[in-house]
Write a protein that holds these residues in place. Structure first.
Motif, PDB file in Angstrom:
ATOM      1  N   ARG A 184      23.925   5.615  28.229  1.00 17.49           N
ATOM      2  CA  ARG A 184      22.711   6.430  28.095  1.00 17.49           C
ATOM      3  C   ARG A 184      21.481   5.555  27.890  1.00 17.49           C
ATOM      4  NH1 ARG A 184      26.126   9.608  24.952  1.00 17.49           N
ATOM      5  NH2 ARG A 184      25.231   8.768  23.044  1.00 17.49           N
ATOM      6  N   MET A 232      20.509   4.050  31.133  1.00 17.16           N
ATOM      7  CA  MET A 232      19.864   5.052  31.972  1.00 17.16           C
ATOM      8  C   MET A 232      18.416   5.266  31.522  1.00 17.16           C
ATOM      9  SD  MET A 232      21.063   8.928  32.905  1.00 17.16           S
ATOM     10  CE  MET A 232      20.970   9.468  31.216  1.00 17.16           C
ATOM     11  N   SER A 233      18.191   5.318  30.210  1.00 18.38           N
ATOM     12  CA  SER A 233      16.833   5.469  29.685  1.00 18.38           C
ATOM     13  C   SER A 233      15.959   4.290  30.092  1.00 18.38           C
ATOM     14  CB  SER A 233      16.854   5.574  28.159  1.00 18.38           C
ATOM     15  OG  SER A 233      17.520   6.729  27.760  1.00 18.38           O
ATOM     16  N   LYS A 234      16.538   3.114  30.014  1.00 18.12           N
ATOM     17  CA  LYS A 234      15.823   1.892  30.404  1.00 18.12           C
ATOM     18  C   LYS A 234      15.433   1.951  31.886  1.00 18.12           C
ATOM     19  CE  LYS A 234      17.199  -2.798  30.343  1.00 18.12           C
ATOM     20  NZ  LYS A 234      18.064  -3.818  29.766  1.00 18.12           N
ATOM     21  N   SER A 235      16.352   2.387  32.718  1.00 18.78           N
ATOM     22  CA  SER A 235      16.082   2.504  34.152  1.00 18.78           C
ATOM     23  C   SER A 235      14.997   3.537  34.424  1.00 18.78           C
ATOM     24  CB  SER A 235      17.351   2.896  34.908  1.00 18.78           C
ATOM     25  OG  SER A 235      18.328   1.903  34.790  1.00 18.78           O
ATOM     26  N   CYS A 236      15.035   4.651  33.694  1.00 19.56           N
ATOM     27  CA  CYS A 236      14.021   5.695  33.889  1.00 19.56           C
ATOM     28  C   CYS A 236      12.637   5.199  33.503  1.00 19.56           C
ATOM     29  CB  CYS A 236      14.388   6.930  33.069  1.00 19.56           C
ATOM     30  SG  CYS A 236      15.809   7.835  33.691  1.00 19.56           S
ATOM     31  N   ILE A 237      12.558   4.475  32.395  1.00 21.05           N
ATOM     32  CA  ILE A 237      11.260   3.937  31.962  1.00 21.05           C
ATOM     33  C   ILE A 237      10.737   2.950  33.004  1.00 21.05           C
ATOM     34  CG2 ILE A 237      10.124   2.449  30.244  1.00 21.05           C
ATOM     35  CD1 ILE A 237      11.976   3.760  28.136  1.00 21.05           C
ATOM     36  N   LYS A 238      11.600   2.079  33.477  1.00 19.24           N
ATOM     37  CA  LYS A 238      11.180   1.104  34.493  1.00 19.24           C
ATOM     38  C   LYS A 238      10.695   1.801  35.755  1.00 19.24           C
ATOM     39  CE  LYS A 238      14.040  -2.842  33.241  1.00 19.24           C
ATOM     40  NZ  LYS A 238      15.113  -3.735  33.693  1.00 19.24           N
ATOM     41  N   TYR A 239      11.404   2.835  36.175  1.00 13.28           N
ATOM     42  CA  TYR A 239      11.022   3.559  37.384  1.00 13.28           C
ATOM     43  C   TYR A 239       9.709   4.291  37.181  1.00 13.28           C
ATOM     44  CZ  TYR A 239      11.106   6.951  41.160  1.00 13.28           C
ATOM     45  OH  TYR A 239      10.761   7.711  42.238  1.00 13.28           O
ATOM     46  N   TYR A 240       9.579   5.027  36.057  1.00 17.56           N
ATOM     47  CA  TYR A 240       8.398   5.841  35.808  1.00 17.56           C
ATOM     48  C   TYR A 240       7.139   4.994  35.718  1.00 17.56           C
ATOM     49  CZ  TYR A 240       5.347   9.308  33.695  1.00 17.56           C
ATOM     50  OH  TYR A 240       4.296  10.164  33.430  1.00 17.56           O
ATOM     51  N   TYR A 241       7.237   3.872  35.015  1.00 13.07           N
ATOM     52  CA  TYR A 241       6.062   3.017  34.827  1.00 13.07           C
ATOM     53  C   TYR A 241       5.954   1.923  35.882  1.00 13.07           C
ATOM     54  CZ  TYR A 241       5.252   5.271  30.367  1.00 13.07           C
ATOM     55  OH  TYR A 241       4.982   6.197  29.390  1.00 13.07           O
ATOM     56  N   ASN A 242       6.894   1.903  36.830  1.00  8.11           N
ATOM     57  CA  ASN A 242       6.880   0.920  37.909  1.00  8.11           C
ATOM     58  C   ASN A 242       6.844  -0.504  37.346  1.00  8.11           C
ATOM     59  OD1 ASN A 242       7.019   0.132  40.562  1.00  8.11           O
ATOM     60  ND2 ASN A 242       4.811   0.243  40.883  1.00  8.11           N
TER      61      ASN A 242
END
Length: 70
Positions: free
Chosen positions: A56, A59-69
């Motif tokens: 989890r 996954m959170s780390k990946s989402c932050i990276k994606y959202y903030y590019n």
């Protein structure tokens, strides 16, 4: 910062996102150390709980990276 970041986010938001990534990475390391510690006699339930928590957090780390590019 790239154009996407400049247009959508302030410097403070990007800095907070980077700090959150560092905190998440540290927590993943802590859980991984607990998981791989041979001195702790972990039950299968605890091993599964730690493994799921690590997944989890990744996954959170990946989402932050994606959202903030980042």
């Amino acid at each position: 910062m790239n154009y996407y970041q400049l247009y959508y986010f302030s410097d403070t938001e990007i800095e907070k996102a980077n700090n959150n990534l560092i905190i998440i990475s540290d927590k993943i390391k802590q859980l991984d150390n607990k998981l791989n510690n041979k001195n702790l006699n972990l039950t299968m339930a605890e091993i599964n709980r730690f493994s799921m928590a690590i997944e989890r957090l990744n996954m959170s780390k990946s989402c932050i990276k994606y959202y903030y590019n980042i």
